[in-house]
Design a protein around this motif. Structure first.
Motif, PDB file in Angstrom:
ATOM      1  N   GLN A 140       0.880  -1.183   0.000  1.00 52.77           N
ATOM      2  CA  GLN A 140       0.000   0.000   0.000  1.00 52.77           C
ATOM      3  C   GLN A 140       0.909   1.222   0.000  1.00 52.77           C
ATOM      4  O   GLN A 140       1.430   1.605   1.040  1.00 52.77           O
ATOM      5  CB  GLN A 140      -0.901  -0.004   1.228  1.00 52.77           C
ATOM      6  CG  GLN A 140      -1.820  -1.210   1.301  1.00 52.77           C
ATOM      7  CD  GLN A 140      -2.766  -1.130   2.492  1.00 52.77           C
ATOM      8  OE1 GLN A 140      -3.954  -1.371   2.371  1.00 52.77           O
ATOM      9  NE2 GLN A 140      -2.244  -0.797   3.660  1.00 52.77           N
ATOM     10  N   VAL A 223      -5.950   3.877  -6.314  1.00 56.23           N
ATOM     11  CA  VAL A 223      -6.842   4.639  -5.437  1.00 56.23           C
ATOM     12  C   VAL A 223      -6.810   6.100  -5.887  1.00 56.23           C
ATOM     13  O   VAL A 223      -5.757   6.740  -5.864  1.00 56.23           O
ATOM     14  CB  VAL A 223      -6.424   4.520  -3.957  1.00 56.23           C
ATOM     15  CG1 VAL A 223      -7.414   5.264  -3.068  1.00 56.23           C
ATOM     16  CG2 VAL A 223      -6.340   3.051  -3.544  1.00 56.23           C
ATOM     17  N   ASN A 252     -10.243   2.211  -6.991  1.00 56.98           N
ATOM     18  CA  ASN A 252     -11.009   2.540  -5.794  1.00 56.98           C
ATOM     19  C   ASN A 252     -11.072   4.057  -5.669  1.00 56.98           C
ATOM     20  O   ASN A 252     -10.058   4.742  -5.854  1.00 56.98           O
ATOM     21  CB  ASN A 252     -10.351   1.938  -4.547  1.00 56.98           C
ATOM     22  CG  ASN A 252     -11.073   2.335  -3.266  1.00 56.98           C
ATOM     23  OD1 ASN A 252     -10.715   3.316  -2.614  1.00 56.98           O
ATOM     24  ND2 ASN A 252     -12.103   1.580  -2.901  1.00 56.98           N
ATOM     25  N   ASN A 254     -11.713   7.372  -3.468  1.00 55.87           N
ATOM     26  CA  ASN A 254     -11.746   7.908  -2.101  1.00 55.87           C
ATOM     27  C   ASN A 254     -11.713   9.437  -2.165  1.00 55.87           C
ATOM     28  O   ASN A 254     -10.648  10.049  -2.260  1.00 55.87           O
ATOM     29  CB  ASN A 254     -10.560   7.389  -1.287  1.00 55.87           C
ATOM     30  CG  ASN A 254     -10.613   7.852   0.158  1.00 55.87           C
ATOM     31  OD1 ASN A 254     -11.532   8.568   0.564  1.00 55.87           O
ATOM     32  ND2 ASN A 254      -9.636   7.459   0.955  1.00 55.87           N
ATOM     33  N   PHE A 262      -8.615   3.465   1.593  1.00 58.89           N
ATOM     34  CA  PHE A 262      -9.695   3.121   0.673  1.00 58.89           C
ATOM     35  C   PHE A 262     -10.943   3.953   0.899  1.00 58.89           C
ATOM     36  O   PHE A 262     -11.293   4.293   2.030  1.00 58.89           O
ATOM     37  CB  PHE A 262     -10.067   1.641   0.804  1.00 58.89           C
ATOM     38  CG  PHE A 262      -9.069   0.701   0.194  1.00 58.89           C
ATOM     39  CD1 PHE A 262      -8.773   0.761  -1.156  1.00 58.89           C
ATOM     40  CD2 PHE A 262      -8.429  -0.249   0.965  1.00 58.89           C
ATOM     41  CE1 PHE A 262      -7.848  -0.111  -1.723  1.00 58.89           C
ATOM     42  CE2 PHE A 262      -7.509  -1.129   0.416  1.00 58.89           C
ATOM     43  CZ  PHE A 262      -7.219  -1.057  -0.936  1.00 58.89           C
ATOM     44  N   ASP A 264     -15.281   4.094  -0.407  1.00 56.55           N
ATOM     45  CA  ASP A 264     -16.374   3.114  -0.412  1.00 56.55           C
ATOM     46  C   ASP A 264     -16.646   2.517  -1.797  1.00 56.55           C
ATOM     47  O   ASP A 264     -17.229   1.446  -1.900  1.00 56.55           O
ATOM     48  CB  ASP A 264     -17.666   3.756   0.108  1.00 56.55           C
ATOM     49  CG  ASP A 264     -17.542   4.190   1.566  1.00 56.55           C
ATOM     50  OD1 ASP A 264     -16.791   3.524   2.309  1.00 56.55           O
ATOM     51  OD2 ASP A 264     -18.173   5.192   1.949  1.00 56.55           O
ATOM     52  N   THR A 266     -15.658   0.851  -5.373  1.00 59.81           N
ATOM     53  CA  THR A 266     -14.626   0.063  -6.047  1.00 59.81           C
ATOM     54  C   THR A 266     -15.125  -0.361  -7.419  1.00 59.81           C
ATOM     55  O   THR A 266     -16.247  -0.849  -7.549  1.00 59.81           O
ATOM     56  CB  THR A 266     -14.257  -1.182  -5.213  1.00 59.81           C
ATOM     57  OG1 THR A 266     -13.790  -0.752  -3.919  1.00 59.81           O
ATOM     58  CG2 THR A 266     -13.157  -1.984  -5.878  1.00 59.81           C
ATOM     59  N   ALA A 288     -10.291  -6.488  -3.435  1.00 59.92           N
ATOM     60  CA  ALA A 288      -9.415  -5.331  -3.233  1.00 59.92           C
ATOM     61  C   ALA A 288      -9.336  -4.936  -1.760  1.00 59.92           C
ATOM     62  O   ALA A 288      -8.281  -4.556  -1.260  1.00 59.92           O
ATOM     63  CB  ALA A 288      -9.915  -4.153  -4.064  1.00 59.92           C
ATOM     64  N   ARG A 289     -10.451  -5.044  -1.044  1.00 58.49           N
ATOM     65  CA  ARG A 289     -10.497  -4.538   0.329  1.00 58.49           C
ATOM     66  C   ARG A 289     -10.581  -5.644   1.374  1.00 58.49           C
ATOM     67  O   ARG A 289     -10.764  -5.369   2.560  1.00 58.49           O
ATOM     68  CB  ARG A 289     -11.667  -3.566   0.478  1.00 58.49           C
ATOM     69  CG  ARG A 289     -11.523  -2.328  -0.399  1.00 58.49           C
ATOM     70  CD  ARG A 289     -12.772  -1.459  -0.351  1.00 58.49           C
ATOM     71  NE  ARG A 289     -13.034  -0.960   0.978  1.00 58.49           N
ATOM     72  CZ  ARG A 289     -14.189  -0.419   1.368  1.00 58.49           C
ATOM     73  NH1 ARG A 289     -15.183  -0.330   0.500  1.00 58.49           N
ATOM     74  NH2 ARG A 289     -14.362   0.014   2.592  1.00 58.49           N
ATOM     75  N   SER A 290     -10.434  -6.900   0.954  1.00 61.27           N
ATOM     76  CA  SER A 290     -10.465  -8.004   1.921  1.00 61.27           C
ATOM     77  C   SER A 290      -9.289  -7.907   2.885  1.00 61.27           C
ATOM     78  O   SER A 290      -8.180  -7.552   2.485  1.00 61.27           O
ATOM     79  CB  SER A 290     -10.352  -9.358   1.198  1.00 61.27           C
ATOM     80  OG  SER A 290     -11.492  -9.647   0.453  1.00 61.27           O
ATOM     81  N   GLU A 347     -19.217  -6.921   4.334  1.00 58.55           N
ATOM     82  CA  GLU A 347     -18.465  -7.378   3.160  1.00 58.55           C
ATOM     83  C   GLU A 347     -17.566  -8.564   3.507  1.00 58.55           C
ATOM     84  O   GLU A 347     -17.365  -9.474   2.701  1.00 58.55           O
ATOM     85  CB  GLU A 347     -17.615  -6.234   2.589  1.00 58.55           C
ATOM     86  CG  GLU A 347     -18.399  -5.075   2.005  1.00 58.55           C
ATOM     87  CD  GLU A 347     -18.838  -4.056   3.040  1.00 58.55           C
ATOM     88  OE1 GLU A 347     -19.490  -3.066   2.664  1.00 58.55           O
ATOM     89  OE2 GLU A 347     -18.546  -4.251   4.253  1.00 58.55           O
TER      90      GLU A 347
END
Length: 464
Positions: A140, A223, A252, A254, A262, A264, A266, A288-290, A347
């Motif tokens: 990241q 992002v 993503n 933001n 991140f 909301d 995607t 992507a956000r797991s 999610e």
């Protein structure tokens, strides 16, 4: 009556003193004493004698900067990363790996003793890696603009938001380093501007990459501040050409003034919404956000130890109270009669159910959205579910107090506590012990070599 004046510190700001380091803080700084006054000095190592410049003083302690090692410890190591002393990503590269593992064992032991009053708990030596480099499967990386108007990507300098531009990170997997550099070059080629957090303008905020070590699949996430991405088609085509192994390109959005990475929204720009990876015999779909552990090799070590402490024989009901996308739940389901997972993030529960189907475990698992301390009593009241084993893997703040009370009330025979913060682990173990449990042992696992972070697994049983 005159107020008694506090004694003046034996050192003042800008003094140069010679010290011998006695210990390390949990943040990895050296601890030294000058006439009983404590100085905290980054990069100091116990046993070393050094010259230190005092940079800040407070009533009972101060901070220093290491100027020169006069007597060097055999535990000192030359950092592998050329920007180690500027970047804030790692804290222990100056300490050899054996000493890092000892430091983490001591960190856990000290927390249990000082904060939990648990003097008799066995803390095993830290389980480390054969090769403690290039292990992170996720990068990241914030993006910024250099003084000459070029894109730069790297981690923030310590205690600042100044980006240290870098081509490679010593703890990232090579595939992630290559992907980040490629995206930086392609975005720069098409004139994409980095997001300016002070002015709240610009386009590209972060480049996030996820590499599935056991399947080779690669996801790249851009992002952005808004949904617009100039030259989107060309950027996608160039990424695919430069990195043929990429399987997923995601955007993503933001738009907020925040340091949270991140947003909301995607959008799949190209390829699949998920990549797939395996831990042992279990397959996982990762979006992507797991949340997915960043060190796949040590995750297997951690989960094997959790499974060992759960001591499952095939007839047990198990509750996983912070189940996320079902990683530990599905590991446990290999040997349990039924596993129930609860997680507050909807999610994550959707991913957990998907992963259960992916592994043909949907009939022996149930996942619910909500607070564990509310869902678990409801399971008991509405369905008569009383767990034989409970597993908790909470965030750094530890378990909710109401959940600890729920566990004590439901009296599972065994509790397996997976922790990423020795301080909150110690606090929670004390509460469980006061509630009738005994902590048999704690196993630290080095999930994050070269940093001060340590994970551990606690084996807790109902006191007979």
């Amino acid at each position: 009556m005159k107020k008694k004046q506090a004694a003046e510190a034996p050192v003042q700001k800008n003094d140069t003193v010679t010290v011998t380091f006695e210990d390390l803080t949990h943040e990895g700084a050296g601890v030294a004493k000058v006439d009983g006054y404590t100085l905290f000095v980054p990069y100091g190592i116990p046993g070393e004698k050094a010259k230190v410049k005092v940079v800040k003083t407070k009533k009972g302690y101060g901070f220093g900067r290491l100027l020169e090692s006069l007597e060097t410890s055999e535990d000192r190591s030359v950092p592998a990363c050329p920007v180690y002393y500027q970047c804030g990503g790692c804290q222990l590269q100056h300490l050899n790996y054996g000493a890092q593992l000892q430091f983490k064992q001591k960190q856990v032991q000290d927390a249990l003793t000082r904060l939990g009053g648990l003097d008799n708990v066995i803390v095993h030596p830290t389980l480390g890696m054969d090769d403690p480099w290039n292990y992170r499967n996720k990068a990241q990386v914030p993006v910024g603009m250099s003084n000459d108007g070029k894109l730069e990507a790297g981690f923030y300098q310590k205690r600042s938001h100044r980006i240290i531009d870098m081509e490679a990170c010593a703890i990232q997997q090579d595939e992630n380093d290559k992907a980040v550099q490629t995206v930086k070059e392609i975005a720069g080629k098409y004139g994409i501007k980095a997001y300016d957090e002070k002015k709240h303008r610009g386009t590209l905020r972060h480049v996030v990459t996820r590499h599935a070590q056991n399947t080779g699949q690669l996801m790249i996430i851009l992002v952005t501040k808004g949904p617009e991405l100039p030259n989107k088609k060309n950027i996608i085509a160039d990424i695919r050409k430069a990195i043929p192994e990429v399987t997923s390109i995601i955007q993503n959005v933001n738009p907020k003034k925040t340091n949270v990475i991140f947003g909301d929204k995607t959008i799949v720009l190209w390829g699949e919404e998920y990549i797939y990876d395996t831990i042992g015999d279990i397959k996982f779909a990762i979006s992507a956000r797991s949340f997915y552990q960043v060190n796949p090799e040590q995750t297997k070590v951690l989960y094997d130890k959790a499974l060992e402490y759960a001591d499952l024989r095939g007839s047990e009901s198990v509750i996983d109270a912070y189940c996320g996308i079902g990683t530990i739940s599905l590991f446990l389901a290999q040997k349990a009669k039924h596993v129930y997972g609860v997680e507050i993030i909807p999610e994550a529960i959707a991913d957990a159910k998907r992963n259960a189907r992916l592994n043909h475990m949907q009939d022996i698992t149930d996942f619910a959205v909500g607070k564990a301390e509310e869902v678990i009593p409801w399971w008991h009241k509405a369905h008569g579910i009383r767990p034989d084993v409970m597993v908790v893997d909470p965030p750094r703040k530890g378990c909710d107090e109401a959940l600890l009370e729920t566990m004590i009330e439901m009296k599972p025979e065994r509790i397996v506590y997976v922790s990423c913060n020795p301080a909150t682990l110690a606090r929670d173990l004390k509460i469980l012990e006061d509630g009738g449990y005994q902590t048999k042992e704690v196993q630290p696992v080095d999930m994050f070599p070269q940093t001060t972070h340590v994970e551990c697994v606690a084996n807790i049983v109902l006191h007979e």
